[in-house]
Write an enzyme that holds these catalytic residues in place. Sequence first.
Site: not given
Length: 582
Positions: A233, A302
């Site tokens: 993330d 990401e």
Amino acid sequence: MNAVARGLTSFFLAIFLSASLFAQQSSTSTQNPDWWKNAVIYEIYPRSFQDSNGDGIGDLNGITSRLDYLQALGIDAIWLTPIYPSPQVDFGYDISDYYNIDPQYGTLADFDRLVAEAKKRNIGIIMDLVLNHTSDKHPWLIESASSRNNPKADWYMWHDPKMVDGKPQPPNNWLSVFGHSAWEWDPARQQYYYHRFYIQQPDLNWNNPLVRKAMYDAERFWIQHGVAGFRLDAITSLFEDPTFSDENYVLGPDGKPLINAYGDKRVDTLKTDNLPEVHDVLRELRQVADQTQGRKVVLIGETYLRSVGDLRKMYGAHNDELDLPMDMEVGFINRFDVNMFRERINQAETQINGDEPLFVFDNHDNIRWDRYDHDAHHEDAGRVIAAVLFASRDTAMMYYGDEIGMVTTPPTRKEDVKDPIGVTGWPKEKGRDGERTPMQWNDGPDAGFAPSGVKTWLPIPPSYEQINVTADEHEPDSMLHWYQQLIALKRQDPALHDGAETMLNTNDEHVLSWLRKAENGEAVVVACNFTDQPQTVSFDLAPQGVRGSSPKTLLKTPGAAEPTSLGSIQLGPFGVYIGRVE
Ligand code: NOJ
């Protein structure tokens, strides 16, 4: 061919493809070190997939109960958004314990069972690893905030205030992605802490070796629990410029700062995003991932980036960083612009050193692919998107519900909003609830998502009566069958699996076409009509060294005519044609 006969043809094709799928699956098993190349990764938002215990919130046992469905769809891996214990301010992206499962979703034993059951079906489980920040309820932050000299005092990004008229003010003008200043005052320490996301998500200090070690330990723990990989993330935001100086304002054409949905003057992110030190961490994460015996643990990032050059760097100079940095450039063009698609797909093909691109069109942070809708062409637009995703040379990432054409259903009243940014930004920013609604399994109570009559955490969209899995299973030409057929071709057809990709007819303003060519010489053409008008395309493949001139249809959109030559392939509005050249 009449409509019924046409329907039956594609129905039997689907059955044929899903039957041969099982033969194919053994070669894409997660035991194969290259399993993630040209694979299909299915993102599940666990709160919204399947509720097994009737609390209105999806859970791990619910996901396990749906594995047969996912296997029949043909996926290789599931990416689960965070399921760790969390106060759920950002629905799991605010983690308070990296070593357990939030009781809302189940237990570690449920997780182990999910991994084992998925493995039996050759499906890997990919965990979301949130490294940039923790929850403000994590014991690390509580300890860190307790004084300026405790053992974890330096685990987060603490900074002295700027004193203005004797009052403490944030150290600089940096903004949170979720609106307003990125600095939060802590009265006990008399300092600010930095949070790129919600106030409840303080950023960790990645310059501190103990923070790194703690996170690598968490990575090891989940590898020991059998995960197939991690989705990292916000991985580009681990470091901040040590000068902590102001960012420049982002100016509009009139020279004045642009205003974001939350009413702030927009600032750049050069000092908080994609600093070079990120690459050191990626290499360290890679080393931990590679310490597994005989098993490939894939690292997905990401990565919202500024250029294809930045994307290329994410793989590492020696392929020692990410396996699959997300390419957000293709999927989030957000309109049917043939030239832009051609250019960006081509960039991925030619400018990332031949590494594996990961295309993403949809996730839990963005309006679903109905953002590509064109008047009455919701389904047709979706078929085009799916064809670009699965027939390109890429690893394909899809989002639960895409395969039945679920539509974004945002809240209509501020008081119903669950995602905090929808409250801060209402009505300009309604938050992300609209793309996180419960999976629509059938047209019964709660759309089959939860045991009958339960109040679900987000309302079931009214569209569930028409758009649901059961309806699509019974409809030969449904979106679900379109997805199954495309995925099966991606797995089985040598050219569509990993064949080289070359753009064709590069001056065509209406139709995006490309050639896939396998090492064994097999050639497949793909043509996608990006308009609501019928189009005809013609291919001369001699310059590509392809000798044949007759197309043998592998898949086409419902209703399209069967072409007899490569010189004239007719496409309906938003029509798709995929054919082998013989
Ligand atoms: C990206 C995630 O996809 C998003 O849902 C989350 O809010 C932020 N990172 C913060 O963790």
